[in-house]
Design an enzyme around this catalytic site. Sequence first.
Site, PDB file in Angstrom:
ATOM      1  N   HIS A   1      -8.049   0.200   2.347  1.00 14.26           N
ATOM      2  CA  HIS A   1      -7.254  -0.337   1.272  1.00 14.26           C
ATOM      3  C   HIS A   1      -7.112   0.772   0.109  1.00 14.26           C
ATOM      4  O   HIS A   1      -8.184   1.629  -0.066  1.00 14.26           O
ATOM      5  CB  HIS A   1      -7.654  -1.645   0.761  1.00 14.26           C
ATOM      6  CG  HIS A   1      -7.306  -2.725   1.884  1.00 14.26           C
ATOM      7  ND1 HIS A   1      -6.857  -3.643   1.662  1.00 14.26           N
ATOM      8  CD2 HIS A   1      -7.980  -2.860   3.296  1.00 14.26           C
ATOM      9  CE1 HIS A   1      -6.678  -4.356   2.953  1.00 14.26           C
ATOM     10  NE2 HIS A   1      -7.542  -3.872   3.689  1.00 14.26           N
TER      11      HIS A   1
ATOM     12  N   HIS B   1       0.936  -1.028   0.116  1.00  5.39           N
ATOM     13  CA  HIS B   1       0.092   0.112   0.078  1.00  5.39           C
ATOM     14  C   HIS B   1       1.047   1.156   0.000  1.00  5.39           C
ATOM     15  O   HIS B   1       0.810   2.233   0.886  1.00  5.39           O
ATOM     16  CB  HIS B   1      -0.872   0.090   1.286  1.00  5.39           C
ATOM     17  CG  HIS B   1      -1.981  -1.049   1.143  1.00  5.39           C
ATOM     18  ND1 HIS B   1      -2.727  -1.354   2.349  1.00  5.39           N
ATOM     19  CD2 HIS B   1      -2.449  -1.918   0.269  1.00  5.39           C
ATOM     20  CE1 HIS B   1      -3.695  -2.186   2.124  1.00  5.39           C
ATOM     21  NE2 HIS B   1      -3.569  -2.701   0.828  1.00  5.39           N
TER      22      HIS B   1
END
Length: 590
Positions: A568, A525
Amino acid sequence: MRGSAYPTNILLAALSATLIHGEPFDYIVAGAGTCGLVLANRLSADPNVRVAVIEPGDDVRNNINVTDPSLFTVPYNTSIDWLYSTTPQPAAGNRTIPWHAGKAIGGTSTINGMTYIRGDRSQFDAWETLGNEGWSWEALFPYFKKAERFTVPNAAQVAAGATYDLESHGDKGHVHTGFPFSLINGSFHELVTDTWTALGFPLIRDVNNGSVRGFSVWPQTLDRDTNTRSDSARSYYYSVEDRPNLTIIKGTVKRITWANSPATHHTAVAEGVEYITPDGEMVRLKATAEVILSAGALRSPLILESSGVGNPSLLNELGIETRIDLPGVGEYLQEQPNTALIYTSTQNMSGFAPYATFSTAQDLFGNETCAIKAYNSAKIPEWARKVAAASKGAVKAENVEKLLRTQHELIFEKKVTIGESLTAFSGGALYSAVWLLLPFSWGSIHLTSADAINAPAIDPKYFLVDFDTDVQIGLGRLSQEFWCTKPASKLVASRLSPTDDVLPRNATDEQWISYIGDSLVPNHHPIGTASMMSRELGGVVDSKLKVYDTENVRVVDASILPLQFSGHLTPALYAVAERAAEFIIDAARC
């Protein structure tokens, strides 16, 4: 046409690159990934606008490892994975750690975990405090919904744990979201829910309404009824690939070319780009309107540096002439370390368990939270100096301190969540995967040489700051406690990894640190490497995503996200790209 590996216009572009050399486009987009294809779709909706997207990856619409949602991780280490690795990480025994990123039309959306979780409202509201006027949860919420096409779960899915608030979702967008038919049936969901509830984590009706603390079953980016991954290519590109004004060119963008001289013009004007063909030839392509970098947080900074945009000291070392002095390029890399615990199970189950639990500082530290808040506040100047020193002076400690204090306020005043724990069952084993969400350890990504556009130095600086270690240990202990608490404890047969001799139930901090260092992997991420924030703070793009001191260069991808959040990346990236498309279209009307 569908029998070919590429649509016709991709083949023509690849075979006749020298012809395209003399043919300008209105917009050039570097990267056909999660954001790049949103822009390609929206900008080419005007038949009078010519759009070129340059992408080194292949068309993977018929790759079963991409389309089948159950095959997540199978594409890793294949031809559609960039196969990066970090620099040696001191907190991980100086290991270089593999780092996966999608190399395909669709980018990382073709290989990610398809998780659709947005984050906490306050984390998005904080963007505006960094000099980004008009960026907040309320501003982004319509774009979250605009991109989404949510499928309401059926009765069987509800019985298996799917919950939702219809007002939180869009139903007319391009990206299919929903729950898979393969949700685990039986008692597993009830046992997990009851155990997290016993530990003080309530069941969340919808994890996408701006508050994520608690336990939830999360939706995914998939078309439930066809059981197909809804990546950005399937969502935004395949349905419009035959537009005559939209072309995907197979190649790797190396740098932006400039139309004017820095000696005579303060504001740089992009003329186009240079890209490398699959055969290694360099081709120049012109843009009459804008050049947009959508190559991702690991590649857009490299293109900027190759173009002379970045830290003059670093560029000088690389032999690249500085065009724009922006030391924040490649800095402020924020990534989350991932740690797993695995147990054997007393039961044999089948199906998928998309279960997530989000925790706050209070959840992890209890009565010690106030003392930790004060301790961390006093330590922030030291942490800021560490981050600044690691950047070799590219960013200033006082600017880093302001950013870290913003994050400190989110954690201890706004009480946002700081840790995520996945609870899963697969292949006869029970899993917990945990990661801290808001790291104070910030790293960088840079070119290693002027010619090495595909070999960056990725340095996330895992656990540079000790509070990150404390959070990761707290999350690990919470997961241990979960599997030792009834009724979930009835599912556990034995410890599989790590074993009791490595990490006993009453493990010390030192044992946890050793295990975390030996086992950590990236959470994939990465953000922040071309941050949207004021230039004074080290920002690279303004609130319209335009690179400072340029007239017509924007960055639209995860690199512009200024702070990590409890979600996310995928939902935020689609929302940002949808909004960016409006910025670009509006600018063309002026």
